[in-house]
Design an enzyme around this catalytic site. Structure first.
Site, mmCIF file in Angstrom:
data_model
loop_
_atom_site.group_PDB
_atom_site.id
_atom_site.type_symbol
_atom_site.label_atom_id
_atom_site.label_comp_id
_atom_site.label_asym_id
_atom_site.label_seq_id
_atom_site.Cartn_x
_atom_site.Cartn_y
_atom_site.Cartn_z
ATOM 1 N N LYS A 114 0.852 -1.191 0.000
ATOM 2 C CA LYS A 114 0.000 0.000 0.000
ATOM 3 C C LYS A 114 0.892 1.247 0.000
ATOM 4 C CE LYS A 114 -4.428 1.163 2.021
ATOM 5 N NZ LYS A 114 -5.577 0.703 2.767
ATOM 6 N N GLU A 121 -19.952 -4.645 9.513
ATOM 7 C CA GLU A 121 -20.889 -3.817 10.280
ATOM 8 C C GLU A 121 -22.040 -4.627 10.851
ATOM 9 O OE1 GLU A 121 -19.666 -3.062 7.264
ATOM 10 O OE2 GLU A 121 -18.596 -1.169 7.556
ATOM 11 N N ARG A 169 -25.735 -1.186 6.221
ATOM 12 C CA ARG A 169 -25.457 -2.615 6.121
ATOM 13 C C ARG A 169 -26.158 -3.412 7.216
ATOM 14 N NH1 ARG A 169 -20.886 -4.365 3.018
ATOM 15 N NH2 ARG A 169 -21.540 -3.488 1.043
HETATM 16 C C1 TPP Z 1 -19.238 -1.498 4.117
HETATM 17 C C2 TPP Z 1 -18.042 -0.591 4.175
HETATM 18 N N1 TPP Z 1 -17.456 -0.330 5.366
HETATM 19 C C3 TPP Z 1 -16.395 0.493 5.431
HETATM 20 C C4 TPP Z 1 -15.874 1.061 4.312
HETATM 21 C C5 TPP Z 1 -14.726 2.050 4.411
HETATM 22 N N2 TPP Z 1 -13.519 1.541 3.759
HETATM 23 C C6 TPP Z 1 -13.155 1.948 2.534
HETATM 24 S S1 TPP Z 1 -11.774 1.207 2.001
HETATM 25 C C7 TPP Z 1 -11.618 0.339 3.423
HETATM 26 C C8 TPP Z 1 -10.466 -0.605 3.599
HETATM 27 C C9 TPP Z 1 -10.448 -1.613 2.541
HETATM 28 O O1 TPP Z 1 -9.359 -2.450 2.737
HETATM 29 P P1 TPP Z 1 -8.909 -3.417 1.566
HETATM 30 O O2 TPP Z 1 -10.096 -4.081 0.988
HETATM 31 O O3 TPP Z 1 -7.839 -4.292 2.087
HETATM 32 O O4 TPP Z 1 -8.367 -2.434 0.460
HETATM 33 P P2 TPP Z 1 -7.030 -1.550 0.477
HETATM 34 O O5 TPP Z 1 -7.469 -0.149 0.782
HETATM 35 O O6 TPP Z 1 -6.102 -2.093 1.495
HETATM 36 O O7 TPP Z 1 -6.508 -1.651 -0.892
HETATM 37 C C10 TPP Z 1 -12.656 0.633 4.302
HETATM 38 C C11 TPP Z 1 -12.807 0.075 5.655
HETATM 39 C C12 TPP Z 1 -16.517 0.768 3.091
HETATM 40 N N3 TPP Z 1 -16.117 1.311 1.929
HETATM 41 N N4 TPP Z 1 -17.572 -0.053 3.050
#
Ligand code: TPP
Length: 622
Positions: free
Chosen positions: A282, A364, A392
């Site tokens: 990342k 969630e 959710r």
């Molecule tokens: C249902 C939901 N909860 C929380 C989020 C907020 N959110 C956006 S990106 C993220 C992290 C995602 O992690 P990952 O899938 O590993 O992707 P990365 O950013 O590490 O590439 C979160 C918690 C969201 N988009 N949707």
């Protein structure tokens, strides 16, 4: 200066580039992403991490015939740039400009709209079954992060996909991070797989060796396939994905285009579900983001390279302080979040009370029922989630919290407009979806002080309470004074006025107060009610003021349907009041991305419009 990027107008153009040129293109892509995110804000670290992965995917697959679904979609910037949107990229997240998430209406290369996490495998499987039923031939690829893989929906989809056995490709983008470091047992399993290259390599080497023995080769390879499980268990305990019916390929270096392409080609040749485990970093290529990927997950404009001093006077930061205060006083208080400890202001709590802090990952629904379990067994859980992500957990709130009347407190952050993230992230539905549930109380504090008092009061209440507050800034709470118990279900008359009653809550109240000042200068006395208790609603105060002024103007940063405005209309109707009412709220349409101030302007959530509507209302007489 972009040299190669200027020549890339579609993924077809990538195929003309040699490996050195592709490496150069990656540098150019990172530069443009950095430059525009610096200006417009956005998701930085995740996008920097998937540049090579994006190119490898577009080299191996023929989009838009092949379908590419980006989970969450926050990491789709390089994809947007190389699929014909380079020139518009400067408008990213701005009103009227490119969305920060995939949008089918924006480009045929965006196969599915995303924004909330963990939906990609379900959508991809749906498309794959549609392809099969309609006897079509194309690849469906879901790209999902290790954080998003924690979401329940992702497991539900894996479960079905493994059983259906249809052709489906899942690319697991594993950077060990959600927003913060990833949590949970699955993330430990991925760690294990990451370090067990021996399994895939060993398996491949064995098949290659056996199948090359003339005549006997195929038979032996088949035999080897049958004893695959044995080998598997010897090399990697509990190969979850293979057990679920997927062929597991990888792990592969997500910054080596050629290595990824090889695995993608292998996956294309298979007729059953495949999961390719891709390891990325990342923030790759931008040192501050490589060092602090969580800090650079989502950034506001001009925060780079050093993040601006955190403003301690946001509703969120007040909430964080209040949580620590309450936990120090009451040892039954716990805090629960869903992969957003920083975003919800819970970092300090997590550090001070590690045994009472629970980050459940992007889950969630689980967070809410987990809280219900704690409450049923005597704890005082506070679940902090953004308004949009609480959606959710609709049924968990209703079925597990409200129906059994459990004392769970929902801390609803980012309630109201959120701006640049657009329609998938606006927190403008929560009053509507909560108001109809039995037993729950809803409080919308107007500032930091009231927020503190609301939590203090809610912790003494025996049933579920939702406390909603906005993304914006507020005056801080006076932490040196004792918190005050709010009179349950009683609202506040902020200003007397016998000509018109303006009713609002939260961050819109200062707008209402300013409008009342302007009206005063015009000789009109406007009263203002702070409807902090939306449920139970203070009907007495409402009816008393309405009777006095004969005109009601409601303003709210929420959809019209099911908000405070419709609540007041219901109450007035029940009391056979036919005073003229005007509601300024958000309409039943997609509330797109843009600055919060621009969106407010667009929909009349402004002081000027309140004044204008009040004047029109007065003309309607009573
Ligand atoms: C249902 C939901 N909860 C929380 C989020 C907020 N959110 C956006 S990106 C993220 C992290 C995602 O992690 P990952 O899938 O590993 O992707 P990365 O950013 O590490 O590439 C979160 C918690 C969201 N988009 N949707």
């Amino acid at each position: 200066m972009a040299v190669l990027l200027d020549k890339v107008n579609s993924p077809e153009d990538l195929k003309k580039l040699n490996p050195e040129e592709l490496a150069q293109l990656c540098i150019e892509l990172r530069n443009i992403i950095l430059q525009i995110v610096k200006k417009n804000g956005g998701h930085l670290a995740s996008n920097l991490g998937v540049v090579e992965l994006t190119l490898a995917l577009h080299l191996a697959f023929a989009c838009p015939q092949d379908k590419l679904i980006w989970d969450v979609g926050h990491q789709s910037y390089a994809h947007k740039i190389i699929t014909g949107r380079r020139e518009q990229f400067a408008t990213l997240r701005q009103q009227g400009g490119l969305s920060g998430f995939p949008k089918m209406e924006e480009s045929p290369y965006d196969s599915f709209n995303t924004g909330h996490s963990s939906t990609s495998i379900s959508a991809a499987l749906g498309m794959a079954t549609a392809r099969d039923i309609q006897k079509e031939a194309y690849n469906v690829v879901a790209v999902i992060g290790d954080g998003a893989l924690n979401g329940g929906m992702a497991f539900e989809a894996l479960n079905q996909a493994g059983a259906l056995k249809t052709k489906l490709i899942i690319v697991l983008n594993d950077n060990k991070m959600s927003i913060s470091p990833n949590v949970g047992a699955l993330s430990k399993h991925l760690n294990h797989l990451r370090s067990s290259k021996t399994y895939s390599q060993g398996k491949q080497r064995m098949f290659d060796f056996l199948s090359h023995i003339p005549l006997l080769g195929e038979g032996l390879a088949n035999f080897a396939r049958r004893i695959k499980n044995l080998v598997k268990y010897m090399l990697v305990k509990g190969m979850l994905f293979e057990e679920l019916g997927f062929t597991y390929l990888g792990p592969v270096n997500g910054h080596c285009i050629a290595d990824m392409q090889k695995l993608f080609e292998q996956a294309k040749a298979m007729d059953s579900p495949v999961l390719i485990h891709v390891l990325t970093q990342k923030g790759r290529g931008y040192m501050p983001a490589e060092k602090s990927p969580a800090k650079f997950h989502g950034v506001s404009p001009y925060e780079l390279p050093e993040e601006k001093e955190k403003n301690t006077d946001s509703f969120t930061s007040v909430f964080g302080n209040v949580m620590v205060e309450m936990a120090l006083e009451q040892d039954k208080v716990t805090a629960i979040c869903a992969a957003m400890s920083d975003g919800t202001g819970l970092n300090q709590f997590a550090g001070l009370f590690p045994n009472r802090f629970f980050d459940v990952g992007i889950a969630e629904q689980h967070a809410v029922t987990f809280a219900a379990g704690q409450a049923s067994a005597g704890l005082k859980p506070i679940v902090a989630i953004y308004s949009t992500f609480f959606q959710r957990a609709y049924d968990q709130i209703l079925h597990d919290v409200c129906l059994p009347n459990l004392p769970v407190i929902l801390a609803i952050d980012r309630a109201g407009l959120v701006g640049e993230d657009g329609e998938t992230h606006q927190g403008i539905y929560d009053i509507a979806y909560l108001r109809s549930m039995p037993n729950i109380s809803i409080i919308a504090p107007k500032n930091g002080e009231e927020l503190r008092n609301a939590f203090y009061t809610a912790l003494q209440y025996p049933g579920p309470v939702a406390i909603r507050y906005a993304k914006g800034q507020t005056e801080p709470a006076q932490m040196d004074k004792k918190p005050v118990l709010l009179d349950w279900g009683k609202n506040e008359l902020l200003r007397e006025g016998q000509d018109v009653t303006i009713i609002s809550y939260g961050v819109m109240l200062p707008f209402a107060m300013q409008a009342a000042e302007i009206l005063q200068e015009k000789g009109i006395a406007a009263g203002v009610i702070n409807a902090r208790f939306m449920k139970p609603m203070d009907e007495d105060l409402l009816l008393q003021q309405v009777e006095k002024s004969g005109h009601v103007l409601i303003i709210e940063e929420h959809v019209l349907q099911g908000g405070l405005g419709s609540l007041c209309m219901e109450i007035l109707e029940q009391h056979q009041s036919n005073v003229p009412v005007e509601i300024i709220a958000l309409p039943d349409e997609l509330i797109r991305h843009g600055k919060v101030s621009e969106i407010r302007e667009q929909y009349g959530l402004t002081v000027e419009n309140i004044v204008e509507k009040a004047l029109l209302l007065l003309q309607r007489g009573n």
